[in-house]
Each structure stands twice: as structure tokens, then as C-alpha cells.
Design a protein around this motif. Structure first.
Motif, PDB file in Angstrom:
ATOM      1  N   PHE A 182       0.948  -1.285  -0.072  1.00  0.00           N
ATOM      2  CA  PHE A 182       0.067  -0.027  -0.002  1.00  0.00           C
ATOM      3  C   PHE A 182       0.835   1.291  -0.058  1.00  0.00           C
ATOM      4  O   PHE A 182       1.852   1.392   0.590  1.00  0.00           O
ATOM      5  CB  PHE A 182      -0.927   0.070   1.184  1.00  0.00           C
ATOM      6  N   THR A 183       0.525   1.975  -0.800  1.00  0.00           N
ATOM      7  CA  THR A 183       1.279   3.497  -0.544  1.00  0.00           C
ATOM      8  C   THR A 183       0.751   4.646   0.222  1.00  0.00           C
ATOM      9  O   THR A 183      -0.395   4.450   0.479  1.00  0.00           O
ATOM     10  CB  THR A 183       1.181   4.200  -2.364  1.00  0.00           C
ATOM     11  N   TYR A 184       1.522   5.368   0.705  1.00  0.00           N
ATOM     12  CA  TYR A 184       1.267   6.615   1.143  1.00  0.00           C
ATOM     13  C   TYR A 184       2.451   7.636   0.860  1.00  0.00           C
ATOM     14  O   TYR A 184       3.308   7.164   0.373  1.00  0.00           O
ATOM     15  CB  TYR A 184       1.022   6.528   2.964  1.00  0.00           C
ATOM     16  N   TRP A 185       1.913   8.491   1.141  1.00  0.00           N
ATOM     17  CA  TRP A 185       2.627   9.915   0.562  1.00  0.00           C
ATOM     18  C   TRP A 185       3.367  10.850   1.655  1.00  0.00           C
ATOM     19  O   TRP A 185       2.827  10.905   2.765  1.00  0.00           O
ATOM     20  CB  TRP A 185       2.250  10.492  -0.616  1.00  0.00           C
ATOM     21  N   ASN A 186       4.371  11.405   1.293  1.00  0.00           N
ATOM     22  CA  ASN A 186       4.952  12.574   2.310  1.00  0.00           C
ATOM     23  C   ASN A 186       3.997  13.418   2.951  1.00  0.00           C
ATOM     24  O   ASN A 186       4.133  13.799   4.011  1.00  0.00           O
ATOM     25  CB  ASN A 186       5.905  13.402   1.474  1.00  0.00           C
ATOM     26  N   GLU A 187       2.934  13.991   2.378  1.00  0.00           N
ATOM     27  CA  GLU A 187       2.068  14.895   2.665  1.00  0.00           C
ATOM     28  C   GLU A 187       0.839  14.307   3.411  1.00  0.00           C
ATOM     29  O   GLU A 187      -0.130  14.712   3.969  1.00  0.00           O
ATOM     30  CB  GLU A 187       1.324  15.837   1.766  1.00  0.00           C
ATOM     31  N   GLN A 220       8.113   5.523  11.381  1.00  0.00           N
ATOM     32  CA  GLN A 220       7.599   4.059  11.011  1.00  0.00           C
ATOM     33  C   GLN A 220       5.825   4.272  11.180  1.00  0.00           C
ATOM     34  O   GLN A 220       5.296   4.866  11.975  1.00  0.00           O
ATOM     35  CB  GLN A 220       7.696   2.791  11.467  1.00  0.00           C
ATOM     36  N   PRO A 221       5.112   3.722  10.211  1.00  0.00           N
ATOM     37  CA  PRO A 221       3.449   3.822  10.202  1.00  0.00           C
ATOM     38  C   PRO A 221       2.917   3.319  11.511  1.00  0.00           C
ATOM     39  O   PRO A 221       3.337   2.204  11.819  1.00  0.00           O
ATOM     40  CB  PRO A 221       3.395   3.087   8.902  1.00  0.00           C
ATOM     41  N   ILE A 252      -3.455 -12.207   4.596  1.00  0.00           N
ATOM     42  CA  ILE A 252      -2.086 -11.434   4.057  1.00  0.00           C
ATOM     43  C   ILE A 252      -1.493 -10.443   5.015  1.00  0.00           C
ATOM     44  O   ILE A 252      -2.230 -10.027   5.752  1.00  0.00           O
ATOM     45  CB  ILE A 252      -2.232 -11.202   2.411  1.00  0.00           C
ATOM     46  N   ASP A 253      -0.235  -9.961   4.651  1.00  0.00           N
ATOM     47  CA  ASP A 253       0.451  -8.937   5.124  1.00  0.00           C
ATOM     48  C   ASP A 253       0.109  -7.577   4.429  1.00  0.00           C
ATOM     49  O   ASP A 253       0.211  -7.466   3.171  1.00  0.00           O
ATOM     50  CB  ASP A 253       1.806  -9.187   5.259  1.00  0.00           C
ATOM     51  N   ALA A 254      -0.004  -6.521   4.969  1.00  0.00           N
ATOM     52  CA  ALA A 254       0.033  -5.138   4.415  1.00  0.00           C
ATOM     53  C   ALA A 254       1.239  -4.493   4.946  1.00  0.00           C
ATOM     54  O   ALA A 254       1.731  -4.320   6.018  1.00  0.00           O
ATOM     55  CB  ALA A 254      -1.009  -4.371   5.177  1.00  0.00           C
ATOM     56  N   LYS A 255       1.955  -4.011   3.519  1.00  0.00           N
ATOM     57  CA  LYS A 255       3.089  -3.633   3.626  1.00  0.00           C
ATOM     58  C   LYS A 255       2.899  -1.984   3.162  1.00  0.00           C
ATOM     59  O   LYS A 255       2.548  -1.879   2.108  1.00  0.00           O
ATOM     60  CB  LYS A 255       4.140  -3.943   3.094  1.00  0.00           C
ATOM     61  N   LEU A 256       3.523  -0.961   3.976  1.00  0.00           N
ATOM     62  CA  LEU A 256       3.196   0.496   3.633  1.00  0.00           C
ATOM     63  C   LEU A 256       4.415   0.981   3.140  1.00  0.00           C
ATOM     64  O   LEU A 256       5.502   0.811   3.448  1.00  0.00           O
ATOM     65  CB  LEU A 256       2.603   1.154   4.773  1.00  0.00           C
ATOM     66  N   LEU A 257       4.470   1.619   1.770  1.00  0.00           N
ATOM     67  CA  LEU A 257       5.549   2.097   1.119  1.00  0.00           C
ATOM     68  C   LEU A 257       5.170   3.577   1.084  1.00  0.00           C
ATOM     69  O   LEU A 257       4.458   4.326   0.464  1.00  0.00           O
ATOM     70  CB  LEU A 257       5.609   1.728  -0.332  1.00  0.00           C
ATOM     71  N   LEU A 258       6.220   4.409   1.614  1.00  0.00           N
ATOM     72  CA  LEU A 258       6.146   5.927   1.314  1.00  0.00           C
ATOM     73  C   LEU A 258       6.976   6.304  -0.065  1.00  0.00           C
ATOM     74  O   LEU A 258       8.136   6.051  -0.225  1.00  0.00           O
ATOM     75  CB  LEU A 258       7.395   6.371   2.489  1.00  0.00           C
ATOM     76  N   LEU A 259       5.975   7.110  -0.839  1.00  0.00           N
ATOM     77  CA  LEU A 259       6.543   7.422  -2.113  1.00  0.00           C
ATOM     78  C   LEU A 259       6.276   9.045  -2.114  1.00  0.00           C
ATOM     79  O   LEU A 259       5.048   9.436  -1.546  1.00  0.00           O
ATOM     80  CB  LEU A 259       5.691   6.800  -3.110  1.00  0.00           C
ATOM     81  N   PRO A 260       6.856   9.592  -2.994  1.00  0.00           N
ATOM     82  CA  PRO A 260       6.347  11.081  -3.320  1.00  0.00           C
ATOM     83  C   PRO A 260       5.200  11.026  -4.139  1.00  0.00           C
ATOM     84  O   PRO A 260       4.976  10.070  -4.778  1.00  0.00           O
ATOM     85  CB  PRO A 260       7.664  11.652  -4.177  1.00  0.00           C
ATOM     86  N   VAL A 261       4.376  11.782  -3.953  1.00  0.00           N
ATOM     87  CA  VAL A 261       3.068  12.063  -4.718  1.00  0.00           C
ATOM     88  C   VAL A 261       3.320  11.822  -6.221  1.00  0.00           C
ATOM     89  O   VAL A 261       2.811  11.015  -7.195  1.00  0.00           O
ATOM     90  CB  VAL A 261       2.200  13.267  -4.585  1.00  0.00           C
TER      91      VAL A 261
END
Length: 257
Positions: free
Chosen positions: A37-42, A54-55, A73-82
Motif C-alpha cells: 500500500f502506498t502513502y505519501w509525504n504529505e 514508521q507507520p 495476508i500482510d500489509a506493507k506500507l510504502l512511502l512515496l513522493p506523490v
């Protein structure tokens, strides 16, 4: 040619290989598999709450965990620029981008889309006096707005920015925006209503700033799925539908209101 008898280990290996080739979906549902799963800087609180980098909570994490739990299943959060989320999703390097909308994607057809999660607003955070004069997008003319790089706002706002009717300052984050408001470097900042309400409470801003009565935008929020992910989109759709129908989505939102 001598024909040997398969050992228990090699027989099991062949069975597993056949199972994978015939039923790859079984492997996608194994507990050891995951969804990215993605999340972003803002994505500030309450969208995403971090502890020690860490989330640790927030709407995105709670929703991702709920989806993953229902799919075992497992959820992995990925920090990405928008600005990199779309390329990462289309390349299959990220699987799910939640709290987004087709209207914000350059190529919405490049993704599978979930059922609607909920409806939301953008609001302006500004001083009470300015709020009294803001009734239409035309009233923004001559103002300086705090905005985020890579964000897509209401078409009227985007047009006014392009035509030079509205000046902008690129924000590095919500805290930066609030500081610029206090210093009067910007007249208003634009963000998700949920985030702004959370920040007003967190920073005790209600005596200084208000949310505009006039909304900056209104939209429905969804999850976008990469077309290159291994899991069948219908499986995630079913999990999200359960979350919505059971009232769990609303309960997640209430946690942070």
C-alpha cells in the motif's frame, strides 16, 4: 533407462509446483504474501501517523490492515513522493493506492478501482475575516495559496493558478503551511478537510484560523489497484465492500474525527 521412485520431498515439490501453475491465486492468499500500500509525504495525521519514522496508525494504515486481515495476508506500507506513485503503481512496484480518486490520475484507466470508500472535501484554512469574503472561486483572485507539489486541485483553482490570478507557495508539509499562515506569507492553505480539522485540534488553532464555509472541492475517495499486482482485484473489492457494509470504514473515520 532406470526409472526411480520419487522421494517424499521431491513428490511434494512437484505437487506444490503443479498447484502454483494451476492455481496461482492460492499462493497470493498465503499468509506469507503481502499487498504493498502506498502513502505519501504529505499524508499527515490522521491519514498516516508515524512513530520513530514508521507507520503506527491513521486512516490509511487502519484500512490497509483491515483489508489485509480479511485476505489473510500482510500489509506493507510504502512511502512515496506523490509524483512517483503513478509510475510505481503502473510498473507493478506498488499494489494499492488508497484515499485517491480517478479525477486525480493522469491515466485513470491504467488502474482497477475499488468501490467508493467515502465522500470528502478540500477546505481552505484561513483567518476568520477572509472567510467572510470567500463565497466563490472568483473571490480567490489576488490571494496567495499554500499548495503541495504534484497535487491536483479543483479545476477552477488550477485554472486561476495557471492564469496567474492566484499566487502559490509550495508547502513542504502541513506544519510548514500553518507556520506560513501565522507569518502571513500565505492567505490560505488547501488540504483535506479531515487533515485540517485534526490539525486545528492538535495545534489549538481555533482562535486563530477557521475552515472555509466555501469548500475548495468535493469528491469521492477510492483505492486504485495496480494492474500488475498478483492478487485478483475482485478479491480486494469484496474485502472493501465488507468493510463498508459492516460500518468498519465509518468507525475508522470516527476514530480520527
Amino acid at each position: 533407462m532406470k526409472i526411480g521412485i520419487l522421494s517424499p520431498i521431491s513428490a511434494r515439490a512437484i505437487t506444490l509446483l503443479v498447484s502454483f501453475l494451476v492455481h496461482p491465486q492460492v499462493w497470493a492468499n498465503e499468509p506469507s504474501s503481502s499487498l504493498r500500500f502506498t502513502y505519501w509525504n504529505e499524508a499527515t495525521p490522521p491519514f498516516l501517523i508515524e512513530q520513530e519514522g514508521q507507520p503506527a496508525g491513521g486512516i490509511i494504515k487502519d484500512l490497509a490492515d483491515s483489508i489485509a486481515n480479511k485476505l489473510n495476508i500482510d500489509a506493507k506500507l510504502l512511502l512515496l513522493p506523490v509524483t512517483r506513485i503513478e509510475s510505481q503503481m503502473q510498473a507493478g512496484l506498488a499494489d494499492v493506492d488508497c484515499l485517491t480518486s480517478p479525477i486525480w490520475k493522469a491515466n485513470p484507466d491504467a488502474y482497477h478501482w475499488s468501490p467508493k470508500l467515502f465522500s470528502s472535501f478540500d477546505r481552505f484554512l484561513l483567518n476568520p475575516q477572509l472567510n467572510k469574503t470567500l463565497h466563490d472561486f472568483a473571490d480567490l483572485k489576488g490571494l496567495t495559496l499554500g499548495v503541495y507539489k504534484g497535487y491536483v486541485y479543483h479545476p477552477s483553482i488550477m485554472s486561476m493558478i495557471k492564469n496567474g490570478e492566484v499566487s502559490t507557495v509550495k508547502l513542504t508539509g502541513i506544519d510548514n503551511g500553518i507556520q506560513l499562515l501565522k507569518l502571513k506569507r500565505i492567505d490560505a492553505l488547501v488540504d483535506f478537510e479531515i487533515i485540517l480539522r485534526y490539525q486545528i485540534d492538535k495545534h489549538q488553532l481555533s482562535d486563530k484560523f477557521v475552515l472555509s464555509d466555501f469548500p475548495a472541492d468535493q469528491y469521492d475517495l477510492y483505492c486504485a489497484y495496480s494492474k500488475k499486482m498478483q492478487l485478483d482485484p475482485a478479491v480486494i473489492d469484496q474485502a472493501i465492500s465488507q468493510i463498508i457494509k459492516s460500518g468498519e470504514m465509518e468507525q475508522i473515520l470516527k476514530t480520527y474525527r
